[in-house]
Design a protein around this motif. Structure first.
Motif, PDB file in Angstrom:
ATOM      1  N   PRO A  85       0.831  -1.212   0.000  1.00  0.00           N
ATOM      2  CA  PRO A  85       0.000   0.000   0.000  1.00  0.00           C
ATOM      3  C   PRO A  85       0.865   1.262   0.000  1.00  0.00           C
ATOM      4  N   TRP A  86       0.371   2.288  -0.658  1.00  0.00           N
ATOM      5  CA  TRP A  86       1.069   3.572  -0.695  1.00  0.00           C
ATOM      6  C   TRP A  86       1.393   4.065   0.725  1.00  0.00           C
ATOM      7  N   GLU A  87       0.438   3.915   1.638  1.00  0.00           N
ATOM      8  CA  GLU A  87       0.600   4.416   2.995  1.00  0.00           C
ATOM      9  C   GLU A  87       1.716   3.702   3.761  1.00  0.00           C
ATOM     10  N   SER A  88       2.126   2.527   3.288  1.00  0.00           N
ATOM     11  CA  SER A  88       3.176   1.783   3.995  1.00  0.00           C
ATOM     12  C   SER A  88       4.575   2.271   3.654  1.00  0.00           C
ATOM     13  N   MET A  89       4.705   3.133   2.638  1.00  0.00           N
ATOM     14  CA  MET A  89       6.016   3.635   2.247  1.00  0.00           C
ATOM     15  C   MET A  89       6.525   4.670   3.241  1.00  0.00           C
ATOM     16  N   LYS A  90       7.848   4.770   3.319  1.00  0.00           N
ATOM     17  CA  LYS A  90       8.461   5.809   4.127  1.00  0.00           C
ATOM     18  C   LYS A  90       8.290   7.155   3.429  1.00  0.00           C
ATOM     19  N   PRO A  91       8.206   8.244   4.196  1.00  0.00           N
ATOM     20  CA  PRO A  91       7.988   9.568   3.590  1.00  0.00           C
ATOM     21  C   PRO A  91       9.017   9.932   2.529  1.00  0.00           C
ATOM     22  N   ASP A  92      10.290   9.593   2.748  1.00  0.00           N
ATOM     23  CA  ASP A  92      11.300   9.958   1.745  1.00  0.00           C
ATOM     24  C   ASP A  92      11.101   9.175   0.450  1.00  0.00           C
ATOM     25  N   ALA A  93      10.621   7.929   0.551  1.00  0.00           N
ATOM     26  CA  ALA A  93      10.333   7.139  -0.653  1.00  0.00           C
ATOM     27  C   ALA A  93       9.134   7.726  -1.395  1.00  0.00           C
ATOM     28  N   MET A  94       8.125   8.155  -0.642  1.00  0.00           N
ATOM     29  CA  MET A  94       6.971   8.813  -1.261  1.00  0.00           C
ATOM     30  C   MET A  94       7.408  10.067  -2.009  1.00  0.00           C
ATOM     31  N   ASP A  95       8.230  10.886  -1.343  1.00  0.00           N
ATOM     32  CA  ASP A  95       8.675  12.145  -1.958  1.00  0.00           C
ATOM     33  C   ASP A  95       9.469  11.885  -3.232  1.00  0.00           C
ATOM     34  N   TYR A  96      10.316  10.860  -3.207  1.00  0.00           N
ATOM     35  CA  TYR A  96      11.139  10.518  -4.373  1.00  0.00           C
ATOM     36  C   TYR A  96      10.244  10.199  -5.572  1.00  0.00           C
ATOM     37  N   ILE A  97       9.201   9.405  -5.326  1.00  0.00           N
ATOM     38  CA  ILE A  97       8.290   9.011  -6.403  1.00  0.00           C
ATOM     39  C   ILE A  97       7.471  10.199  -6.886  1.00  0.00           C
TER      40      ILE A  97
END
Length: 264
Positions: free
Chosen positions: A156-168
């Motif tokens: 799930p998107w929510e399971s990603m770390k914030p820095d990984a979310m920002d990178y994407i």
């Protein structure tokens, strides 16, 4: 221009190309398994990892191809996953003198699917509207959620770390930039696939979207010396989620190729 990682100590030269929105480190598990087969360069695509940002005045696919060409001093075995698989195809048709073999892990050359299964291509087009439309209006968070839901590793998107979310999120415009090449075939690749005369291994996940099977069917029909294999219980991110299985397939494929030292 191009950042890369050296690994491996095998007798052959290899170039590994990662998927869109990742970086070369995503393939560390695979390169560790292939260390005895090849001396490898794992390249960050433009705008990814530590490579140069995408020059918006240039075609994204051509920039990625040219960065890869700049790393190759002699013919190499090219391994590409997803968008990296498309870049590998561009190398094979535009610079055949630099390619010893191709290993394509679910190459996202959607334009090829139009030739083998138009219905699967149209289904992909409909599903892609969510992230393409969100990119067009600048809603990169929604675009990232939709894209990873279709083409991520199943988490799930929510399971990603914030820095990984920002990178994407920051790199979603690169997804739109790639569309001309992989959806519209702006590089005129499909009509040149029959010119590829090196061995080609096609790897697909058992649970991947139907359009991937359509793409590989089209490639088998165009590239003469091709093997097609499936990774059981895997999806699009097989080289990250099923590393031992994918590495074993590549190693077996490499064992069947003539050694560089045997080729005059």
């Amino acid at each position: 221009m191009a950042h890369f990682i050296r690994s491996g100590h095998g007798p052959e030269d290899g170039l590994l190309l990662h998927c869109m929105l990742a970086n070369a480190r995503a393939l560390d598990g695979l390169t560790a398994k292939l260390a005895g087969d090849m001396q490898m360069l794992s390249m960050d695509l433009p705008g990814h990892g530590q490579s140069e940002d995408w020059d918006t005045a240039r075609d994204y696919a051509e920039m990625a191809r040219d960065m890869a060409v700049g790393l190759l001093e002699r013919p190499a075995h090219i391994v590409g996953h997803s968008y990296g698989g498309y870049v590998a195809l561009r190398l094979a048709v535009d610079h055949p003198e630099l390619v010893r073999s191709l290993t394509l892990i679910e190459p996202v050359f959607f334009a090829a699917a139009k030739h083998s299964d138009p219905a699967a291509f149209k289904t992909y087009e409909r599903s892609s509207r969510a992230f393409i439309g969100a990119i067009a209006v600048g809603d990169l968070v929604s675009a990232a959620r939709a894209f990873t839901a279709d083409w991520g590793d199943g988490k799930p998107w929510e399971s990603m770390k914030p820095d990984a979310m920002d990178y994407i999120i920051e790199r979603m415009p690169l997804v739109a930039a790639s569309g001309a090449s992989i959806v519209k075939d702006s590089g005129d690749v499909f009509d040149r696939l029959s010119e590829i005369d090196v061995p080609c291994l096609l790897i697909e996940g058992q649970n991947s979207p139907p359009v991937m099977g359509a793409i590989l069917t089209a490639l088998v029909g165009q590239i003469a010396n091709t093997q097609r294999v499936e990774v059981e219980d895997a999806g699009h991110m097989a080289p990250l989620t099923h590393v031992p299985e994918v590495a074993a397939l590549i190693s077996a494929f490499q064992e069947g190729q003539p050694r560089s030292s045997e080729i005059s």
